[in-house]
Scaffold this active site. Structure first.
Site, PDB file in Angstrom:
ATOM      1  N   GLU A 141       5.681  10.567  13.528  1.00  0.00           N
ATOM      2  CA  GLU A 141       4.654  10.079  14.471  1.00  0.00           C
ATOM      3  C   GLU A 141       4.217  11.117  15.484  1.00  0.00           C
ATOM      4  O   GLU A 141       3.053  11.179  15.875  1.00  0.00           O
ATOM      5  CB  GLU A 141       5.159   8.841  15.227  1.00  0.00           C
ATOM      6  CG  GLU A 141       5.249   7.581  14.383  1.00  0.00           C
ATOM      7  CD  GLU A 141       6.590   7.389  13.692  1.00  0.00           C
ATOM      8  OE1 GLU A 141       7.344   8.383  13.568  1.00  0.00           O
ATOM      9  OE2 GLU A 141       6.877   6.271  13.269  1.00  0.00           O
ATOM     10  N   GLY A 170       6.733   4.169  10.152  1.00  0.00           N
ATOM     11  CA  GLY A 170       6.991   2.737  10.027  1.00  0.00           C
ATOM     12  C   GLY A 170       7.753   2.388   8.752  1.00  0.00           C
ATOM     13  O   GLY A 170       8.432   1.356   8.700  1.00  0.00           O
ATOM     14  N   ALA A 184       2.959   3.239   9.029  1.00  0.00           N
ATOM     15  CA  ALA A 184       1.880   2.338   9.403  1.00  0.00           C
ATOM     16  C   ALA A 184       0.581   2.916   8.847  1.00  0.00           C
ATOM     17  O   ALA A 184       0.488   4.119   8.598  1.00  0.00           O
ATOM     18  CB  ALA A 184       1.806   2.214  10.918  1.00  0.00           C
ATOM     19  N   GLU A 241      11.284   2.906   9.648  1.00  0.00           N
ATOM     20  CA  GLU A 241      11.639   1.828  10.578  1.00  0.00           C
ATOM     21  C   GLU A 241      11.814   0.501   9.846  1.00  0.00           C
ATOM     22  O   GLU A 241      12.728  -0.279  10.149  1.00  0.00           O
ATOM     23  CB  GLU A 241      10.555   1.707  11.662  1.00  0.00           C
ATOM     24  CG  GLU A 241      10.533   2.924  12.581  1.00  0.00           C
ATOM     25  CD  GLU A 241       9.345   2.939  13.529  1.00  0.00           C
ATOM     26  OE1 GLU A 241       8.192   2.773  13.047  1.00  0.00           O
ATOM     27  OE2 GLU A 241       9.552   3.116  14.735  1.00  0.00           O
TER      28      GLU A 241
HETATM   29  N1  CO8 Z   1      -1.678   5.516   6.373  1.00  0.00           N
HETATM   30  C1  CO8 Z   1      -2.797   5.446   5.648  1.00  0.00           C
HETATM   31  N2  CO8 Z   1      -2.951   6.094   4.495  1.00  0.00           N
HETATM   32  C2  CO8 Z   1      -1.956   6.856   4.041  1.00  0.00           C
HETATM   33  C3  CO8 Z   1      -0.750   6.979   4.752  1.00  0.00           C
HETATM   34  C4  CO8 Z   1      -0.625   6.261   5.973  1.00  0.00           C
HETATM   35  N3  CO8 Z   1       0.507   6.286   6.710  1.00  0.00           N
HETATM   36  N4  CO8 Z   1       0.071   7.807   4.069  1.00  0.00           N
HETATM   37  C5  CO8 Z   1      -0.598   8.185   2.973  1.00  0.00           C
HETATM   38  N5  CO8 Z   1      -1.812   7.617   2.950  1.00  0.00           N
HETATM   39  C6  CO8 Z   1      -2.849   7.775   1.937  1.00  0.00           C
HETATM   40  C7  CO8 Z   1      -3.505   9.138   2.033  1.00  0.00           C
HETATM   41  O1  CO8 Z   1      -4.484   9.127   3.034  1.00  0.00           O
HETATM   42  C8  CO8 Z   1      -4.065   9.288   0.653  1.00  0.00           C
HETATM   43  O2  CO8 Z   1      -5.245   8.522   0.563  1.00  0.00           O
HETATM   44  P1  CO8 Z   1      -6.572   9.140  -0.142  1.00  0.00           P
HETATM   45  O3  CO8 Z   1      -6.149   9.316  -1.591  1.00  0.00           O
HETATM   46  O4  CO8 Z   1      -7.592   8.082   0.060  1.00  0.00           O
HETATM   47  O5  CO8 Z   1      -6.839  10.427   0.534  1.00  0.00           O
HETATM   48  C9  CO8 Z   1      -3.014   8.623  -0.230  1.00  0.00           C
HETATM   49  O6  CO8 Z   1      -2.276   7.763   0.631  1.00  0.00           O
HETATM   50  C10 CO8 Z   1      -2.054   9.602  -0.852  1.00  0.00           C
HETATM   51  O7  CO8 Z   1      -1.489  10.414   0.160  1.00  0.00           O
HETATM   52  P2  CO8 Z   1      -1.541  12.012   0.145  1.00  0.00           P
HETATM   53  O8  CO8 Z   1      -2.712  12.491  -0.641  1.00  0.00           O
HETATM   54  O9  CO8 Z   1      -1.419  12.488   1.553  1.00  0.00           O
HETATM   55  O10 CO8 Z   1      -0.190  12.313  -0.668  1.00  0.00           O
HETATM   56  P3  CO8 Z   1       0.724  13.619  -0.571  1.00  0.00           P
HETATM   57  O11 CO8 Z   1       1.706  13.491  -1.694  1.00  0.00           O
HETATM   58  O12 CO8 Z   1      -0.111  14.845  -0.469  1.00  0.00           O
HETATM   59  O13 CO8 Z   1       1.512  13.471   0.815  1.00  0.00           O
HETATM   60  C11 CO8 Z   1       2.763  12.310   2.506  1.00  0.00           C
HETATM   61  C12 CO8 Z   1       2.425  12.438   1.010  1.00  0.00           C
HETATM   62  C13 CO8 Z   1       3.528  13.550   2.980  1.00  0.00           C
HETATM   63  C14 CO8 Z   1       3.637  11.077   2.665  1.00  0.00           C
HETATM   64  C15 CO8 Z   1       1.461  12.172   3.330  1.00  0.00           C
HETATM   65  O14 CO8 Z   1       0.679  11.135   2.761  1.00  0.00           O
HETATM   66  C16 CO8 Z   1       1.673  11.820   4.774  1.00  0.00           C
HETATM   67  O15 CO8 Z   1       2.025  12.679   5.559  1.00  0.00           O
HETATM   68  N6  CO8 Z   1       1.419  10.547   5.146  1.00  0.00           N
HETATM   69  C17 CO8 Z   1       1.495  10.106   6.514  1.00  0.00           C
HETATM   70  C18 CO8 Z   1       2.921   9.932   6.946  1.00  0.00           C
HETATM   71  C19 CO8 Z   1       2.967   9.534   8.386  1.00  0.00           C
HETATM   72  O16 CO8 Z   1       2.564  10.250   9.277  1.00  0.00           O
HETATM   73  N7  CO8 Z   1       3.509   8.326   8.653  1.00  0.00           N
HETATM   74  C20 CO8 Z   1       3.638   7.823   9.979  1.00  0.00           C
HETATM   75  C21 CO8 Z   1       2.522   6.896  10.261  1.00  0.00           C
HETATM   76  S1  CO8 Z   1       2.511   6.390  11.955  1.00  0.00           S
HETATM   77  C22 CO8 Z   1       3.615   5.144  11.991  1.00  0.00           C
HETATM   78  O17 CO8 Z   1       4.181   4.751  11.009  1.00  0.00           O
HETATM   79  C23 CO8 Z   1       3.812   4.528  13.307  1.00  0.00           C
HETATM   80  C24 CO8 Z   1       4.541   3.228  13.176  1.00  0.00           C
HETATM   81  C25 CO8 Z   1       4.384   2.567  14.487  1.00  0.00           C
HETATM   82  C26 CO8 Z   1       4.803   1.141  14.386  1.00  0.00           C
HETATM   83  C27 CO8 Z   1       4.458   0.490  15.665  1.00  0.00           C
HETATM   84  C28 CO8 Z   1       4.901  -0.935  15.639  1.00  0.00           C
HETATM   85  C29 CO8 Z   1       4.688  -1.591  16.985  1.00  0.00           C
END
Ligand code: CO8
Length: 259
Positions: free
Chosen positions: A132, A109, A66, A112
């Site tokens: 999460e 997400g 998400a 999921e």
């Molecule tokens: N949301 C927003 N932006 C994101 C997300 C995200 N989930 N993931 C990556 N990005 C963005 C980064 O902020 C970055 O943006 P910017 O260049 O502006 O800084 C860009 O994408 C590239 O990402 P990274 O620089 O972090 O890339 P890396 O290769 O260093 O890392 C990762 C890749 C490991 C995937 C890292 O980006 C990461 O950890 N991302 C977050 C993963 C995460 O925690 N996901 C869970 C999110 S919470 C969720 O999904 C809850 C769902 C609930 C659903 C509820 C329904 C009712």
């Protein structure tokens, strides 16, 4: 064709290929992305020329979850009142089979969303995880439910409770989350091939089979079996059952007309 900002939609013969396309955010599932996805799915589900759907992302990310930036400031009462992310469930009501072709990250997400699809194929670099808990929240779109059924309790618990125990493609295949693993560059074509094979069969039969299998997640075994048997009975009211069985006896390929 509709112009979307966050996704691409194309047709390959009898298959719709939907590609999540927010590369700068690793396909983070913003609310507008999901609305576009739902709109596209609704259209292809209603298109008689399409028999199956493939959902994919980029080689780097299927979806990294998400959109954290979008939701980080939202609060409990607003989430509750707007039923925040309630629209995520739409894909589970699509009647045509959906194959997720997962390259790269399928986190939170994103994992999921893949699990809401009917079949998951993975590219060799795929990573499945539920991080999460590290963000101070818990999975909210099926991660605590579908993952347990997909990979078993111990692995699901470890993934969700640590947030850092991820499965790579081969581990995901061994656990049963994924049915096949391919080299990243052929993944989408392989998913389309399978989708096309499914789409060439009788569409109502495919949809009934999907509907019946999905009951296994919702029902007691006895109710699920009854649901299945009744649908099975009903297939004998169709042209495609007559044709399919006749073609077998006549040793030829069946010509389904989806009726
Ligand atoms: N949301 C927003 N932006 C994101 C997300 C995200 N989930 N993931 C990556 N990005 C963005 C980064 O902020 C970055 O943006 P910017 O260049 O502006 O800084 C860009 O994408 C590239 O990402 P990274 O620089 O972090 O890339 P890396 O290769 O260093 O890392 C990762 C890749 C490991 C995937 C890292 O980006 C990461 O950890 N991302 C977050 C993963 C995460 O925690 N996901 C869970 C999110 S919470 C969720 O999904 C809850 C769902 C609930 C659903 C509820 C329904 C009712």
């Amino acid at each position: 064709a509709t112009n979307y900002e966050n996704i691409l939609v194309e047709t390959r013969d009898n298959v719709a290929l939907v590609t999540l396309n927010r590369p700068k955010a690793l396909n983070a599932l913003s609310s507008s992305l999901f609305h576009e996805l739902n709109d596209a799915l609704k259209k292809v589900d209603g298109d008689a020329a399409i028999g199956a759907i493939v959902l994919t992302g980029s080689e780097r990310a299927f979806a990294a979850g998400a959109d954290i930036k979008e939701m980080r400031e939202s609060n409990y009462i607003d989430n509750y009142k707007s039923n925040f992310l309630g629209h995520w469930t739409f894909i589970t009501s699509v009647r045509k089979p959906v194959i997720a072709a997962v390259n790269g990250f399928a986190l939170g997400g994103g994992c999921e969303l893949a699990m809401m699809c009917d079949i998951i194929y993975a590219g060799e670099k795929a990573v499945f995880g539920q991080p999460e808990i590290k963000l101070g929240t818990i999975p909210g779109a099926g991660g605590t439910q579908r993952l347990v059924k997909a990979v078993g309790k111990s692995k699901a618990m470890e993934m969700v409770l640590t947030g850092s125990f991820n499965l790579n493609a081969h581990e995901a295949e061994r656990a049963g989350l994924v049915s096949k693993v391919f080299a990243p560059e052929v993944l989408v074509d392989e998913a389309v091939k399978t989708a096309s094979k499914i789409a060439s069969l009788s569409q109502p039969m495919v949809q009934m089979a999907k509907e019946a299998m999905n009951q296994s997640f919702e029902q007691s075994l006895a109710n699920g079996l009854l649901f299945e048997r009744r649908l099975f009975h009903s297939t004998f009211g169709t042209h495609d059952q007559r044709e399919g069985m006749l073609a077998f006896v006549e040793k030829r390929k069946a010509k389904f007309n989806h009726n």
